[in-house]
Design an enzyme around this catalytic site. Sequence first.
Site, PDB file in Angstrom:
ATOM      1  N   ASP A  39     -29.557 -57.506  21.432  1.00  0.00           N
ATOM      2  CA  ASP A  39     -28.803 -56.544  20.616  1.00  0.00           C
ATOM      3  C   ASP A  39     -27.508 -57.235  20.194  1.00  0.00           C
ATOM      4  OD1 ASP A  39     -28.004 -53.924  19.557  1.00  0.00           O
ATOM      5  OD2 ASP A  39     -26.523 -53.946  21.161  1.00  0.00           O
ATOM      6  N   SER A  40     -26.763 -56.581  19.297  1.00  0.00           N
ATOM      7  CA  SER A  40     -25.492 -57.151  18.860  1.00  0.00           C
ATOM      8  C   SER A  40     -24.420 -57.088  19.961  1.00  0.00           C
ATOM      9  CB  SER A  40     -24.991 -56.379  17.643  1.00  0.00           C
ATOM     10  OG  SER A  40     -24.883 -55.003  17.959  1.00  0.00           O
ATOM     11  N   CYS A  65     -31.626 -53.833  18.686  1.00  0.00           N
ATOM     12  CA  CYS A  65     -30.615 -53.469  17.694  1.00  0.00           C
ATOM     13  C   CYS A  65     -31.304 -52.921  16.437  1.00  0.00           C
ATOM     14  CB  CYS A  65     -29.824 -54.725  17.351  1.00  0.00           C
ATOM     15  SG  CYS A  65     -28.599 -54.483  16.068  1.00  0.00           S
ATOM     16  N   ASN A  66     -30.881 -51.760  15.997  1.00  0.00           N
ATOM     17  CA  ASN A  66     -31.483 -51.165  14.799  1.00  0.00           C
ATOM     18  C   ASN A  66     -31.234 -52.018  13.569  1.00  0.00           C
ATOM     19  OD1 ASN A  66     -32.410 -47.992  15.076  1.00  0.00           O
ATOM     20  ND2 ASN A  66     -31.058 -48.676  16.694  1.00  0.00           N
ATOM     21  N   GLU A 110     -18.255 -46.431  21.830  1.00  0.00           N
ATOM     22  CA  GLU A 110     -17.657 -47.514  22.627  1.00  0.00           C
ATOM     23  C   GLU A 110     -16.335 -47.104  23.266  1.00  0.00           C
ATOM     24  OE1 GLU A 110     -17.810 -51.500  21.492  1.00  0.00           O
ATOM     25  OE2 GLU A 110     -19.957 -51.342  21.118  1.00  0.00           O
ATOM     26  N   CYS A 144     -29.519 -45.861  15.595  1.00  0.00           N
ATOM     27  CA  CYS A 144     -28.520 -46.841  16.019  1.00  0.00           C
ATOM     28  C   CYS A 144     -28.447 -46.779  17.539  1.00  0.00           C
ATOM     29  CB  CYS A 144     -27.153 -46.514  15.408  1.00  0.00           C
ATOM     30  SG  CYS A 144     -25.827 -47.577  16.012  1.00  0.00           S
ATOM     31  N   THR A 145     -28.289 -47.960  18.145  1.00  0.00           N
ATOM     32  CA  THR A 145     -28.274 -48.033  19.612  1.00  0.00           C
ATOM     33  C   THR A 145     -27.226 -47.118  20.252  1.00  0.00           C
ATOM     34  OG1 THR A 145     -26.809 -49.925  19.289  1.00  0.00           O
ATOM     35  CG2 THR A 145     -29.118 -50.395  19.818  1.00  0.00           C
ATOM     36  N   HIS A 146     -26.109 -46.926  19.553  1.00  0.00           N
ATOM     37  CA  HIS A 146     -24.993 -46.182  20.151  1.00  0.00           C
ATOM     38  C   HIS A 146     -25.143 -44.657  20.060  1.00  0.00           C
ATOM     39  CE1 HIS A 146     -23.295 -50.142  19.912  1.00  0.00           C
ATOM     40  NE2 HIS A 146     -22.116 -49.750  20.368  1.00  0.00           N
TER      41      HIS A 146
HETATM   42  N1  DGL Z   1     -26.569 -52.331  17.680  1.00  0.00           N
HETATM   43  C1  DGL Z   1     -26.222 -51.886  16.360  1.00  0.00           C
HETATM   44  C2  DGL Z   1     -27.383 -51.061  15.792  1.00  0.00           C
HETATM   45  O1  DGL Z   1     -28.163 -50.474  16.486  1.00  0.00           O
HETATM   46  C3  DGL Z   1     -24.959 -51.052  16.349  1.00  0.00           C
HETATM   47  C4  DGL Z   1     -23.697 -51.834  16.598  1.00  0.00           C
HETATM   48  C5  DGL Z   1     -23.433 -52.914  15.580  1.00  0.00           C
HETATM   49  O2  DGL Z   1     -23.047 -52.591  14.425  1.00  0.00           O
HETATM   50  O3  DGL Z   1     -23.626 -54.073  15.914  1.00  0.00           O
HETATM   51  O4  DGL Z   1     -27.552 -51.028  14.597  1.00  0.00           O
END
Ligand code: DGL
Length: 274
Positions: A16-17, A79-80, A158, A190-192
Site C-alpha cells: 500500500d502507499s 491500495c485502491n 490519519e 479507499c483504504t482509509h
Molecule cells: N492507500 C490509498 C488508497 O487506497 C489512500 C492513501 C493515499 O492517497 O496514498 O487509495
Amino acid sequence: MIISKAHRTRAIGIFDSGIGGLTVVAEILRQLPNENMIYFGDTGRYPYGPRSREIIKKFSRQNINFLLEKGIKFIVVACNTASAYALEYVKRIYSIPMIGVVKPGSEAAARFTVNGRIGVIGTEGTIASLSYQKALKKINDSFKVVAKSCPLFVSLAEEGYIDKPAARLIAKDYLLEIKNKKIDALVLGCTHYPLLKSVIGSVMGKGVTLVDSAEQTAVAVKQALGRLDLSNPSKKAGKTRFYVSDSPGKFKILGERFLGKSIGKVNLIDINAY
Ligand code: DGL
C-alpha cells in the site's frame, strides 16, 4: 502444476502507499489467521491518491520487485489507487498470482444493490481512473454509478478525526451530491475510509449499504488461495512482517490504530533500489 507444502507456507505479499493497507491486513488476519504476510507500506512516497497513472505504475513495479525478493506466493495490491491505476499493468508483467481491491469491492456492491444505483468514493486517482465505474458497468451495464473523490477523508482518518464534528461536516459536504442520487450501496474505495464508516453511515442514512473493500478483498484472497491450491496448511497462527520506505516509528504508532493490534518490529528499506 504440483504445489509443494513449503510453497503453500510462504507469505502473502501486500503493499500500500502507507498505513492504509493495514485495514486489508486486519481483515486477512481475521479471515485467514494461519497465513503469513509480508507488508510493505510506501511511506516515503505517500500519498498515491493525487499522483499520475505513470508514476503509480512505476511505484507498483518497484513494490512488487521488493516483495518478490522475500519469496512470497501471492500478491495483494491493498491500495485502491494502485489497484485502479496499475493492477492490470503489473498483472501482464509478473506471473505471480495477484488481486487488487477494485474487483472484490465492485462485486460486493453489485450483490448488495437492489435499485441498481451505486455510489463510489475514493482518492482523486481512483475516481479519475474510472476503474470502479468500469468494473461495475462490466458486471451490469444498467447500473447507475455515481463517483466522488473525497481526498480529505484520508487526512481525517490519519489524524484520528473519525468521530469529531469536523469529520461529520466534511462528510456531509462531500456526500450530499451522492446522497441526492438515491443510491442504495456505497463503495468505500479507499483504504482509509473504513475507519470513517460510522460517520459516513450516519450521513448516508440507513437505506445505504456501505461496502468495505478491505473486507471484500480478504474474502477474495481466501477464495483465490483455495482455487490455486495455495492455502497455508499450517494450523498455527501466521506471522506478519512489516517494511516501510520511511519513518518506521511513525508507521508503528499510526499503524496500530489502523490494525487494531500491536505491530512488532518495522523494517526500513530503500525502495529506490528495486
Ligand atoms: N492507500 C490509498 C488508497 O487506497 C489512500 C492513501 C493515499 O492517497 O496514498 O487509495
